[in-house]
Design a protein around this motif. Sequence first.
Motif, PDB file in Angstrom:
ATOM      1  N   THR A   7     -22.990 -17.976  28.463  1.00 31.21           N
ATOM      2  CA  THR A   7     -23.188 -16.770  27.583  1.00 31.21           C
ATOM      3  C   THR A   7     -22.904 -15.524  28.580  1.00 31.21           C
ATOM      4  O   THR A   7     -23.325 -15.610  29.738  1.00 31.21           O
ATOM      5  N   GLN A  26     -23.623 -11.735  24.504  1.00 30.75           N
ATOM      6  CA  GLN A  26     -25.073 -10.939  23.993  1.00 30.75           C
ATOM      7  C   GLN A  26     -25.218  -9.610  24.620  1.00 30.75           C
ATOM      8  O   GLN A  26     -24.895  -9.540  25.849  1.00 30.75           O
ATOM      9  N   GLU A  37     -19.798 -17.069  24.225  1.00 34.14           N
ATOM     10  CA  GLU A  37     -20.394 -16.083  23.605  1.00 34.14           C
ATOM     11  C   GLU A  37     -20.921 -14.665  24.560  1.00 34.14           C
ATOM     12  O   GLU A  37     -21.260 -14.845  25.589  1.00 34.14           O
ATOM     13  N   SER A  53     -23.701 -11.776  29.365  1.00 33.83           N
ATOM     14  CA  SER A  53     -24.676 -10.909  28.901  1.00 33.83           C
ATOM     15  C   SER A  53     -24.327  -9.589  29.493  1.00 33.83           C
ATOM     16  O   SER A  53     -23.870  -9.249  30.738  1.00 33.83           O
TER      17      SER A  53
END
Length: 119
Positions: A47, A94, A92, A49
């Motif tokens: 991920t 976020q 991904e 961030s």
Amino acid sequence: MASHNELGKKGEELAVTFLKDKGYTILEKNYRYQKAEVDIIAKKNNTLSVIEVKTRSTDYFGNPQDFVNPKKIKLLVAAIDNYVVEKDIDIEVQFDIIAILNKNNKVVIQHIEDAFLHF
């Protein structure tokens, strides 16, 4: 440097240390794209961030995270869209907020993951 700028810089330093302690790898600090500045871009597991750091010395006017407005969100999204294309990243993403309240020499750090889902 104005005191609010110093507080913000100190907050970002605290956030970096906090994230490293939680196992994040810091990829960028103060990444700029057009009118946007992303405070921290970090990676943990699979991920990416995108982290907005908000530091305040009082909660009189609200919590630090309350100061991330829709305009700022739009700028952050545009910046990170550019970043992932520029770096050819396919994981991904976020958006997080690290809210830091430094009140009466007591520092409270709150990490709000996937923060923009709450807007």
